[in-house]
Structures are given as structure tokens and as C-alpha cells.
Design an enzyme around this catalytic site. Structure first.
Site: not given
Ligand code: GLC
Length: 759
Positions: A227
Site C-alpha cells: 500500500d
Molecule cells: C491508499 C490506500 C489504497 C490506495 C493507495 C493509493 O492510502 O489505502 O487503497 O490504493 O493508497 O492511493
């Protein structure tokens, strides 16, 4: 791309660099070897493509905003979700995106979870089916997905650091199955690890979750991406199975990897394995078409269709569908400013937005349609707005209230503190309902809200969810009966927040959140507690009615590996066409481990004309009956009877049929020197070896102490000693009788164990 030959030609620096992104949304290309850049983009209920993929911009290009996952799951329509996946892929291609970051399949452990709107359900089976449909749809067009957030990421509070403390069985039965189904059946190109820790280890470094379970046990072929910002220790993460760190660039981390290989701390083979996985997906992405167009109108229509299928009619005193009203008062900000998605990384820039008020107007014929805002955008209390709404409602012959849970109460990034609407919204509903008995409440929210304050006062309630850009169309279609509502809840609506399963362990403290309720989340919990709920899992009303009859089994006795199929006739007994969602829950009559009262293991959605009957068939496999035994470390079945509950909701069981399962498993014996007498007797091999000795012990105990039952509770020591002994280790019981025994108790037990193992 010949991956093996590229790996062989890559320098150590190139390998390390490939394992981090080049920018916010791109992979690191290697021009000299012809390795292109891959573009990923947020979603997943639309494509959130920023104009410049190398930067972390807030704005994104227009794309269709479909309903969020709560609504998708309430459709219970896997084929429809697959179509949405195909449409999403077309938009990815048009916007030059190779991989869309979703679906999110975390369980709704608590209704207070801030991101629940992005997740499907409190039930792992339903979630898994939805995820499979979504992934298959997207990937059928050559675009990748990212199954997220792996794993046990069920809250926003301290989401970057908190440790979810969860036992093995709960992990396997509740928090992993949706990931497992999606990986085994649909092979998402990528899996995104969660921010949080699981049992003390960051999900981004979790060898057990990433290497052992995901890659080895389930056979995941793609890459694991972090993430955004989830990596703490890059070297530990590589060892733990995290292939690709995002976002990039991360020059310092790249250097750490290079140094670790040079110093021998990191085996280069581990790095190579991640490089191979990344190159494998980059190679697929290279084949994704880089340009195209999508049909904006058709996708808007599809978004409306999905929203309509997902809306759940919660209450209807007969007011709906609206008919022959002359004056319709439409009340509520959300009628003018549609509330159709949630805040955070999934926020889409819609191609257009259906205005709920206009959609009502266009269907209202000659009726006069008036509007009052009813509540402000912020949390202030504005009595004059309520007064205006009351005046309008009083003179109308029906009032439709559009009530949207505001973003400051529900979003990614923070959990909800309660299940309530705003004070103004509650006061508004009560005031309008007091003067207008024909009041409909339309809700826009991503997760349950409490309704006890007002639900008895209103005639109808429609759960409209975060309904996507075309949701306004769907609401009006349902209100006026152009669409017969057919969605059913994929999550329980509790009466109040205090009733929720995780209540006593939410949201955690001192860096940990203990999953104390174990496997009992959602309806599994309310069933076990025999607790009333506002609306049960699987519930939803229709403008028609359905009858279930003639339940049949493919076999009354079956082997676990063969599975069994249950069929039932469903008849539309009303006067309009409609769709019914038939659910099959499994109830285990007896088990060595505590099991939920019932668990959803199959469902089907069937469309029926008035008077029509269709036969619905639902197949149940090994896993429908199995549970995860932490001591055997595997899914097991036991011989015995199971009730198959054919139901219209978790609280509306129409038929129950009993099947008898024969387990094909040959399980190792778990008895050891600490096993209790009850455990010895419960194990068939233990029973055979120890049974005769037990009979002697029992007779001896009777002689010495008398029996509680024989002497009316007046045994020599006022109790039934055999009952007490049952839960003591055999060896401990024997210790008290040492003098009478030919050998030391430990030797006796060792001898018995020897016999059991050679049996
Ligand atoms: C985030 C989220 C995830 C997302 C990623 C990119 O903070 O938890 O779901 O795809 O960042 O934005």
C-alpha cells in the site's frame, strides 16, 4: 519479453530499482533492456487516473463513477459485477492505465470502519464471490487488478501502525477466505499488502501471510505491491515477500537493498524472485492496449443499472411505488447535490452526475415537485431549514427525504464515532414525518446508520448507498416503480453502535487491536448472542412477493469431496416482475470446535415474471462444510448431519433440509501426554485404546466416592468426580491413584499413546 534472459542481464542496481516505483503511479523502466513502464491507478469503483502519472495529484481525469462496494455487494449479482469490471477495463485502456488498484475485500468487522463503503460485506463467502466477478471482468480485457488490502485491515484508527491481533482460525475462516477465493480462482495480477501489522509484524514484511500462505499455499503468480507508504524496512519486506514498493522513487531504499545483497544480509535469489514476478506483470501490462475510447453514455447507463440492483428497500408500509400524487415535496441537500461516493483514494471525477431531484421531476408527470434543502453541508443546526421543509411537506401529499451521511462522518482515513445521522437530519426527519405520514426516507451512506429515533414515524426507507454517478436515476426508478427493488443487505444493520460485535475491542489501544470476538462477526455474532437487529444480513423488500417450495437434495448422504447440491422452486406470487436472492446457510449440528449458528455458503439471484416459477440450484462444496482446525493446521470436515437453511435473509429461513456428510479425511491423532479424559474419549482411536481403562476408573470412583446421581447429590464428597475428572489431563487423574497402579502414571500414558499411534 524473455524474463529469464532479462534477469540475467540486469545489474544489481537495476534489480533493486525495479523493486520500487519510479513515481507515484509508475514502475521503473529499464530502457536498455526494453522493459517498459507500467501505469497503475486508483479505483476501484471507477478509474482515478491523474493527468500526470508521475505525480501525486489530487485531480483526476473524468471517468464513470460506479457505485461503491457496499452497493455492489447488495446486488448479489456476480455477472453484473463482472460487466462492471469489463467497463472499468475499457476505461483503463482509454485512460492508459495498466492496473486498477482494487477490489478491496477486507471484512466489515465493525460498522464503524471508515472505509466500509469500499468493502463488500461482513461475510467472507459473499465477498469472495464479488471479488472473483470483479477481477475476472477487468482482467478479461487485458487490464490488471490489485486485490487489497492484504490482510486484516479493518479500521482506519492508527491504520499505519496498529497490530491486528487475531488467532489462526479467525484469520483462516473470516479474514482470509475472500483473498483466497480471489487468488485461487481469478489470479489478480497484483495483491496489495495492508498498512497495519498482523500479530506484531507489518503486513509488508509478513513472511507467513505473503510467502507461505499467499504465494506458496494459494499459488499466487503475480506481484505483491505495498500500500502507498506501507514499507518500513525494505530488506525485511523483500524477505517477507513484498515484491514492489510504492510509491517511488525511493533511492535510499534501493541503495539499502544493494548494500544488503553485497553484505550478504539479503540473498540475491530473493531479490531475483521479486524481479521475476514484477517483470512477469510488466510483460502482461506491455500487452494492455494503450489507447481506446469508452462509451460514456453506455457506462452511465450501466452505473444506473448496478445502482438500481443494489438499492435495498428497508421499509415500505405500502406507500411505494409512488402513484397518483399531485404534489411531491422533495427535501434534502442530497437531492440537489448527489452524494454518490466516499472520500479518499477511491474518489472519482465523474463523467456526469444524475441529479436526484431532476430525475424525480422527470418521472412525476403532472405532479408539482417542490424542493427544500432541509440540512446544511456542515454540522451546524439550522432550525429555519427544518421549518421550511415542514411547511412544504405539509402542503404536499408525499414527502421524499434525501438524507446523505456527510463526509465528515464517513470517509477513508478515519473511523466513524457513532452510527448516527447528524442531529439536524434526525430532527428534520422527525419534524417532516410529524406533519406528513406519507414520508419516504432515501439514504445515501456507505455503511449502516442507526434509525431507531425515527424509523417508526416514516412510511418507507430506501437504502441508496454511495450509489455512483447515476444513482439518482436508480432512486427515481425505484420510487416510481419503473424498477422493482431487489437488493439485499450484505451487512447487518444493528440497532445501535453498542451492539456491534467488535464493541469491546474497538479500535484498540497501546498499539494493538485484539480481535476478541474471533469468528463471530456480523450475523455470526448476532446469531450467537440471539440479539435483535434493525435489519438482518441478506434482507431486502420487493414490490412483489416470493414463495419457496419443493426443496430437494442431490443426495441425503454425501462424501465431503463430492459436495451436495440443493434445489428449490421459487415463485413470484405478486403482480409485478421481480428478482429474488435465494440464500443457503449451513448449520453444523455438532462439532469439536464452536461454530457459528449458520454460515452463508451459496446464493442465487433469479428473475421472475408474475406467477412464474423457476428452479434454483445451489452447489455446496467441501469448504461449505469445513472449518479450520488450528491444531491440525488445515480445513477439516467431520462426519455428521448438517442442516441446509434455504433462506430469503439470515432471519427468514424458508426451508431446512438435513444432509449427512462422510468425511474422507484421515487426520493425524492429536492426543498427547497432556490430553484430558474427555479428549481421550472423543478421539475414536483414543476411545478404543483407553475405553476399557476408563470403565475401570469409573467403577473404582463409584466405589470410593459414590455417585452424585445415584445418591441424589449426596456422594461422599458431594459431587460427581467423573465429571470433574473429564476435563483434567489423564495423567493428572492417574497421579491421584498412583498407589493402586502397576506403573507410574507417566509411563501408563506413554504406553497408551504408543498404542494409539500404532493403531
Ligand atoms: C491508499 C490506500 C489504497 C490506495 C493507495 C493509493 O492510502 O489505502 O487503497 O490504493 O493508497 O492511493
Amino acid at each position: 519479453m524473455n524474463i529469464q534472459s532479462i534477469v540475467e542481464q540486469m545489474t544489481l542496481e537495476e534489480k533493486a530499482a525495479l523493486c520500487s516505483g519510479a513515481s507515484a503511479w509508475t514502475s521503473t523502466p529499464i530502457e536498455r533492456l526494453g522493459v517498459p513502464e507500467m501505469i497503475v491507478s486508483d479505483g476501484p469503483h471507477g478509474v482515478r487516473r491523474v493527468p500526470n502519472v508521475h505525480e501525486m495529484a489530487m485531480e483526476s481525469l473524468p471517468a464513470t463513477c460506479f457505485p461503491t462496494a457496499s452497493c455492489l455487494a447488495a446486488t448479489w449479482d456476480v455477472a453484473l459485477i463482472r460487466r462492471m469490471g469489463e467497463a472499468l477495463a475499457e476505461e483503463c485502456i482509454a485512460l492508459n492505465v495498466d492496473v486498477v488498484l482494487g477490489p478491496g475485500v477486507n471484512m466489515k468487522r465493525s460498522p464503524l470502519g471508515g472505509r466500509n463503503f469500499e468493502y463488500f460485506s461482513e461475510d467472507p463467502f459473499l465477498t469472495g464471490e464479488m471479488a472473483v466477478g470483479f477481477i475476472e471482468g477487468v482482467q478479461s480485457k487485458g487490464v490488471g487488478t490489485s486485490l487489497k488490502h492484504y490482510a486484516v485491515n479493518n479500521q482506519e484508527y492508527q491504520r499505519f501502525s496498529i497490530s491486528a491481533e487475531v488467532d489462526e482460525r479467525t484469520l483462516r475462516e473470516i479474514y482470509l477466505p475472500a483473498f483466497e477465493a480471489a487468488v485461487k480462482r481469478a489470479q489478480p495480477w497484483t495483491v496489495m499488502c495492508a498498512y497495519n501489522k498482523v500479530n506484531g509484524t507489518f503486513a509488508s514484511e509478513h513472511d507467513y501471510l505473503l510467502n507461505q500462505i499467499l504465494k506458496e499455499e494459494w499459488g499466487f503468480e503475480g506481484l505483491v505491491v505495498s500500500d502507498w507508504g506501507a514499507v518500513r524496512n525494505r530488506v525485511a519486506a523483500l524477505k517477507g515477500g513484498l515484491d514492489w514498493e510504492m510509491p517511488g522513487p525511493q533511492p535510499r531504499r534501493v541503495q539499502e537493498v544493494v548494500d544488503a545483497v553485497r553484505s550478504g544480509e539479503l540473498d540475491e535469489a530473493v531479490l531475483d524472485e521479486s524481479v521475476r514476478r514484477i517483470l512477469g506483470i510488466v510483460a502482461k501490462a506491455a500487452k494492455t492496449p494503450k489507447e481506446g475510447t469508452f462509451d460514456v453514455d453506455a457506462h452511465h447507463k450501466l452505473a444506473a443499472e448496478i445502482a438500481a440492483e443494489g438499492m435495498v428497500l428497508l421499509k415500505n408500509d405500502g406507500l411505494l411505488p409512488l402513484q397518483g400524487h399531485q404534489q411531491i415535496a422533495v427535501i434534502g441537500r442530497a437531492a440537489e447535490n448527489a452524494h454518490f461516493q466516499g472520500g479518499g483514494s477511491s474518489h472519482i471525477n465523474p463523467t456526469r452526475v444524475a441529479v436526484p431531484f431532476s430525475e424525480v421531476q422527470s418521472r412525476a408527470g403532472d405532479a408539482e415537485v417542490t424542493y427544500a434543502q432541509g440540512y446544511p453541508a456542515d454540522d451546524s443546526f439550522r432550525q429555519e431549514m427544518i421549518d421550511e421543509a415542514v411547511t412544504l411537506s405539509q402542503s404536499a401529499d408525499v414527502a421524499v427525504l434525501y438524507i446523505a451521511l456527510p463526509t465528515f462522518k464517513e470517509s477513508e482515513g478515519y473511523d466513524r464515532t457513532d452510527l448516527d445521522l447528524t442531529a439536524q437530519q434526525i430532527a428534520l426527519i422527525k419534524a417532516v414525518a410529524a406533519v406528513q405520514p406519507k414520508t419516504v426516507v432515501v439514504l445515501n451512506n456507505g455503511a449502516p446508520v442507526a434509525m431507531s429515533d425515527w424509523i417508526d414515524d416514516v412510511a418507507a426507507v430506501l437504502e441508496g448507498w454511495m450509489m455512483g454517478q447515476a444513482g439518482g436515476v436508480a432512486i427515481a426508478d425505484v420510487l416510481f416503480g419503473r424498477v422493482n427493488p431487489c437488493g439485499k443487505l450484505a451487512e447487518t444493520f444493528p440497532i445501535k453502535a453498542a451492539d456491534a460485535p467488535a464493541r469491546l475491542n474497538w479500535p484498540g489501544e497501546a498499539g494493538k487491536v485484539r480481535y476478541g470476538e474471533g469468528i463471530f462477526i456480523g450475523y455470526r455474532y448476532y446469531d450467537a448472542k440471539q440479539m435483535p437487529v434493525l435489519f438482518p444480513f441478506g434482507y431486502g423488500l420487493s414490490y412483489t412477493s416470493f414463495e419457496y417450495s419443493n426443496p430437494q437434495l442431490s443426495a441425503a448422504h454425501f462424501k465431503d469431496v463430492d459436495g451436495v447440491t440443493v434445489t428449490v422452486d421459487v415463485t413470484n406470487t405478486g403482480s409485478v416482475a421481480g428478482k429474488e436472492i435465494v440464500q443457503v446457510y449451513v448449520h453444523d449440528r455438532a462439532s469439536v470446535l464452536a461454530r457459528p449458528e449458520k454460515e452463508l455458503k451459496g446464493f442465487a439471484k433469479v428473475a421472475l415474471e408474475p406467477g412464474e416459477t423457476k428452479r434454483v440450484s445451489i452447489a455446496l462444496d467441501f469448504r461449505a462444510f469445513a472449518f479450520y482446525h488450528p491444531e491440525y493446521k488445515q480445513w477439516i470436515t467431520e462426519d455428521g448431519d448438517f442442516d441446509l437453511l434455504i433462506a430469503a435473509s439470515a432471519a427468514d429461513i424458508r426451508h431446512s433440509v438435513t444432509v449427512s456428510l462422510a468425511s474422507t479425511l484421515d487426520l493425524p491423532c492429536l492426543l498427547d501426554k497432556e490430553s484430558t479424559i474427555r479428549e481421550w474419549l472423543a478421539d475414536p482411536r483414543g476411545q478404543a485404546v483407553f475405553g476399557p481403562m476408563y470403565a475401570q476408573m469409573e467403577a473404582g470412583a463409584r466405589q470410593m466416592f459414590g455417585s452424585a446421581s445415584e445418591n441424589g447429590n449426596e456422594s461422599a464428597i458431594g459431587m460427581d468426580v467423573m465429571v470433574m475428572f473429564a476435563d483434567m489431563p489423564l495423567v493428572s487423574v492417574l497421579m491421584f491413584q498412583q498407589k493402586a497402579l502397576p506403573h507410574h502414571p507417566e509411563e501408563i500414558v506413554a504406553g497408551l499413546l504408543e498404542q494409539v499411534r500404532s493403531a
